[in-house]
Design a protein around this motif. Structure first.
Motif, PDB file in Angstrom:
ATOM      1  N   VAL A  30       0.855  -1.200   0.000  1.00 33.70           N
ATOM      2  CA  VAL A  30       0.000   0.000   0.000  1.00 33.70           C
ATOM      3  C   VAL A  30       0.883   1.240   0.000  1.00 33.70           C
ATOM      4  O   VAL A  30       0.665   2.179  -0.758  1.00 33.70           O
ATOM      5  CB  VAL A  30      -0.966   0.016   1.219  1.00 33.70           C
ATOM      6  CG1 VAL A  30      -1.553   1.402   1.457  1.00 33.70           C
ATOM      7  CG2 VAL A  30      -2.080  -1.010   1.033  1.00 33.70           C
ATOM      8  N   LYS A  31       1.923   1.229   0.843  1.00 32.17           N
ATOM      9  CA  LYS A  31       2.831   2.377   0.930  1.00 32.17           C
ATOM     10  C   LYS A  31       3.544   2.633  -0.392  1.00 32.17           C
ATOM     11  O   LYS A  31       3.848   3.772  -0.730  1.00 32.17           O
ATOM     12  CB  LYS A  31       3.854   2.173   2.052  1.00 32.17           C
ATOM     13  CG  LYS A  31       3.244   2.361   3.431  1.00 32.17           C
ATOM     14  CD  LYS A  31       4.266   2.110   4.519  1.00 32.17           C
ATOM     15  CE  LYS A  31       3.670   2.364   5.898  1.00 32.17           C
ATOM     16  NZ  LYS A  31       4.588   1.978   6.972  1.00 32.17           N
ATOM     17  N   LYS A  32       3.805   1.570  -1.150  1.00 32.66           N
ATOM     18  CA  LYS A  32       4.452   1.709  -2.463  1.00 32.66           C
ATOM     19  C   LYS A  32       3.434   1.951  -3.571  1.00 32.66           C
ATOM     20  O   LYS A  32       3.794   2.025  -4.742  1.00 32.66           O
ATOM     21  CB  LYS A  32       5.245   0.438  -2.784  1.00 32.66           C
ATOM     22  CG  LYS A  32       6.443   0.220  -1.881  1.00 32.66           C
ATOM     23  CD  LYS A  32       7.118  -1.098  -2.226  1.00 32.66           C
ATOM     24  CE  LYS A  32       8.268  -1.382  -1.277  1.00 32.66           C
ATOM     25  NZ  LYS A  32       8.769  -2.760  -1.427  1.00 32.66           N
ATOM     26  N   LYS A  33       2.149   2.010  -3.188  1.00 35.67           N
ATOM     27  CA  LYS A  33       1.038   2.219  -4.136  1.00 35.67           C
ATOM     28  C   LYS A  33       1.000   1.138  -5.210  1.00 35.67           C
ATOM     29  O   LYS A  33       0.703   1.409  -6.362  1.00 35.67           O
ATOM     30  CB  LYS A  33       1.115   3.596  -4.786  1.00 35.67           C
ATOM     31  CG  LYS A  33       0.729   4.731  -3.889  1.00 35.67           C
ATOM     32  CD  LYS A  33       0.621   6.002  -4.688  1.00 35.67           C
ATOM     33  CE  LYS A  33      -0.066   7.084  -3.884  1.00 35.67           C
ATOM     34  NZ  LYS A  33      -0.269   8.280  -4.692  1.00 35.67           N
ATOM     35  N   ARG A  34       1.307  -0.094  -4.838  1.00 38.44           N
ATOM     36  CA  ARG A  34       1.293  -1.188  -5.806  1.00 38.44           C
ATOM     37  C   ARG A  34      -0.022  -1.941  -5.830  1.00 38.44           C
ATOM     38  O   ARG A  34      -0.212  -2.809  -6.657  1.00 38.44           O
ATOM     39  CB  ARG A  34       2.412  -2.184  -5.488  1.00 38.44           C
ATOM     40  CG  ARG A  34       3.778  -1.676  -5.894  1.00 38.44           C
ATOM     41  CD  ARG A  34       4.745  -2.831  -5.962  1.00 38.44           C
ATOM     42  NE  ARG A  34       6.110  -2.358  -5.860  1.00 38.44           N
ATOM     43  CZ  ARG A  34       7.087  -3.057  -5.326  1.00 38.44           C
ATOM     44  NH1 ARG A  34       6.862  -4.257  -4.833  1.00 38.44           N
ATOM     45  NH2 ARG A  34       8.311  -2.576  -5.285  1.00 38.44           N
ATOM     46  N   VAL A  35      -0.922  -1.631  -4.890  1.00 31.57           N
ATOM     47  CA  VAL A  35      -2.196  -2.339  -4.862  1.00 31.57           C
ATOM     48  C   VAL A  35      -3.312  -1.460  -5.433  1.00 31.57           C
ATOM     49  O   VAL A  35      -3.286  -0.244  -5.293  1.00 31.57           O
ATOM     50  CB  VAL A  35      -2.583  -2.818  -3.440  1.00 31.57           C
ATOM     51  CG1 VAL A  35      -1.665  -3.925  -2.982  1.00 31.57           C
ATOM     52  CG2 VAL A  35      -2.564  -1.687  -2.448  1.00 31.57           C
ATOM     53  N   SER A  36      -4.267  -2.089  -6.108  1.00 34.09           N
ATOM     54  CA  SER A  36      -5.393  -1.360  -6.696  1.00 34.09           C
ATOM     55  C   SER A  36      -6.605  -1.395  -5.789  1.00 34.09           C
ATOM     56  O   SER A  36      -7.503  -0.568  -5.899  1.00 34.09           O
ATOM     57  CB  SER A  36      -5.777  -1.989  -8.031  1.00 34.09           C
ATOM     58  OG  SER A  36      -4.677  -2.001  -8.899  1.00 34.09           O
ATOM     59  N   LEU A  37      -6.639  -2.386  -4.895  1.00 29.50           N
ATOM     60  CA  LEU A  37      -7.790  -2.565  -4.023  1.00 29.50           C
ATOM     61  C   LEU A  37      -7.351  -3.278  -2.754  1.00 29.50           C
ATOM     62  O   LEU A  37      -6.535  -4.195  -2.816  1.00 29.50           O
ATOM     63  CB  LEU A  37      -8.843  -3.420  -4.749  1.00 29.50           C
ATOM     64  CG  LEU A  37     -10.062  -3.893  -3.974  1.00 29.50           C
ATOM     65  CD1 LEU A  37     -10.969  -2.707  -3.639  1.00 29.50           C
ATOM     66  CD2 LEU A  37     -10.839  -4.911  -4.783  1.00 29.50           C
ATOM     67  N   VAL A  38      -7.885  -2.850  -1.616  1.00 31.88           N
ATOM     68  CA  VAL A  38      -7.587  -3.515  -0.350  1.00 31.88           C
ATOM     69  C   VAL A  38      -8.894  -4.033   0.239  1.00 31.88           C
ATOM     70  O   VAL A  38      -9.905  -3.331   0.235  1.00 31.88           O
ATOM     71  CB  VAL A  38      -6.887  -2.548   0.644  1.00 31.88           C
ATOM     72  CG1 VAL A  38      -6.774  -3.164   2.036  1.00 31.88           C
ATOM     73  CG2 VAL A  38      -5.505  -2.170   0.124  1.00 31.88           C
ATOM     74  N   ILE A  39      -8.866  -5.276   0.706  1.00 31.27           N
ATOM     75  CA  ILE A  39     -10.028  -5.863   1.351  1.00 31.27           C
ATOM     76  C   ILE A  39      -9.675  -6.129   2.810  1.00 31.27           C
ATOM     77  O   ILE A  39      -8.657  -6.765   3.099  1.00 31.27           O
ATOM     78  CB  ILE A  39     -10.463  -7.161   0.644  1.00 31.27           C
ATOM     79  CG1 ILE A  39     -10.952  -6.801  -0.760  1.00 31.27           C
ATOM     80  CG2 ILE A  39     -11.548  -7.878   1.448  1.00 31.27           C
ATOM     81  CD1 ILE A  39     -11.292  -7.971  -1.622  1.00 31.27           C
ATOM     82  N   ILE A  40     -10.508  -5.605   3.701  1.00 30.99           N
ATOM     83  CA  ILE A  40     -10.294  -5.766   5.136  1.00 30.99           C
ATOM     84  C   ILE A  40     -11.413  -6.663   5.669  1.00 30.99           C
ATOM     85  O   ILE A  40     -12.591  -6.396   5.410  1.00 30.99           O
ATOM     86  CB  ILE A  40     -10.335  -4.395   5.859  1.00 30.99           C
ATOM     87  CG1 ILE A  40      -9.373  -3.396   5.196  1.00 30.99           C
ATOM     88  CG2 ILE A  40     -10.006  -4.548   7.335  1.00 30.99           C
ATOM     89  CD1 ILE A  40      -9.583  -1.948   5.588  1.00 30.99           C
ATOM     90  N   ALA A  41     -11.052  -7.697   6.388  1.00 30.57           N
ATOM     91  CA  ALA A  41     -12.059  -8.602   6.957  1.00 30.57           C
ATOM     92  C   ALA A  41     -12.942  -7.849   7.944  1.00 30.57           C
ATOM     93  O   ALA A  41     -12.458  -7.005   8.697  1.00 30.57           O
ATOM     94  CB  ALA A  41     -11.380  -9.779   7.648  1.00 30.57           C
ATOM     95  N   SER A  42     -14.239  -8.174   7.932  1.00 32.17           N
ATOM     96  CA  SER A  42     -15.185  -7.513   8.840  1.00 32.17           C
ATOM     97  C   SER A  42     -14.839  -7.775  10.306  1.00 32.17           C
ATOM     98  O   SER A  42     -15.113  -6.954  11.169  1.00 32.17           O
ATOM     99  CB  SER A  42     -16.603  -8.006   8.585  1.00 32.17           C
ATOM    100  OG  SER A  42     -16.919  -7.863   7.228  1.00 32.17           O
ATOM    101  N   ASP A  43     -14.219  -8.941  10.565  1.00 31.12           N
ATOM    102  CA  ASP A  43     -13.866  -9.265  11.948  1.00 31.12           C
ATOM    103  C   ASP A  43     -12.409  -8.929  12.298  1.00 31.12           C
ATOM    104  O   ASP A  43     -11.880  -9.400  13.293  1.00 31.12           O
ATOM    105  CB  ASP A  43     -14.176 -10.733  12.270  1.00 31.12           C
ATOM    106  CG  ASP A  43     -13.462 -11.717  11.354  1.00 31.12           C
ATOM    107  OD1 ASP A  43     -12.883 -11.278  10.336  1.00 31.12           O
ATOM    108  OD2 ASP A  43     -13.500 -12.924  11.640  1.00 31.12           O
ATOM    109  N   ALA A  44     -11.793  -8.073  11.476  1.00 32.39           N
ATOM    110  CA  ALA A  44     -10.438  -7.596  11.795  1.00 32.39           C
ATOM    111  C   ALA A  44     -10.542  -6.656  12.997  1.00 32.39           C
ATOM    112  O   ALA A  44     -11.614  -6.101  13.266  1.00 32.39           O
ATOM    113  CB  ALA A  44      -9.844  -6.859  10.599  1.00 32.39           C
TER     114      ALA A  44
END
Length: 103
Positions: A30-44
């Motif tokens: 994410v810091k290197k801006k290499r991802v297009s989408l991030v998915i976070i688990a609801s139970d995180a």
């Protein structure tokens, strides 16, 4: 509900090498801006959700809350995962479509 489709897209992203998983690895990408989408688990944890929503918002990377850690982990053939990053733009677009339809 497109849940099954989303999980199969996650598996596809993993097999094609376009997926990073786990807090540290995903955060680095994410810091290197290499991802297009991030998915976070609801139970995180609240901290994990806040950390990733802040980092993603700051870098204009889209993120969604979806699924549970166990299901996400098993869909990519790994142990439970709280965070995933999709690196391929086209796969990210397909998953985003499914996520927005299911909201």
């Amino acid at each position: 509900m497109n849940e099954k489709k989303i999980y199969s897209w996650l598996g596809l992203a993993r097999r094609s090498g376009n997926l990073v998983s786990g807090d540290d690895t995903t955060l680095r990408e994410v810091k290197k801006k290499r991802v297009s989408l991030v998915i976070i688990a609801s139970d995180a944890s609240k901290n994990t959700k806040k950390l990733f929503s802040d980092k993603c918002s700051f870098r204009s990377i889209e993120f969604y809350e979806f699924g549970e850690k166990n299901k996400i982990g098993s869909s990519i053939g790994k142990s439970p995962r709280a965070v995933l990053g999709i690196m391929d733009k086209n796969i990210a677009i397909e998953i985003k479509k499914l996520l927005t339809e299911s909201e």
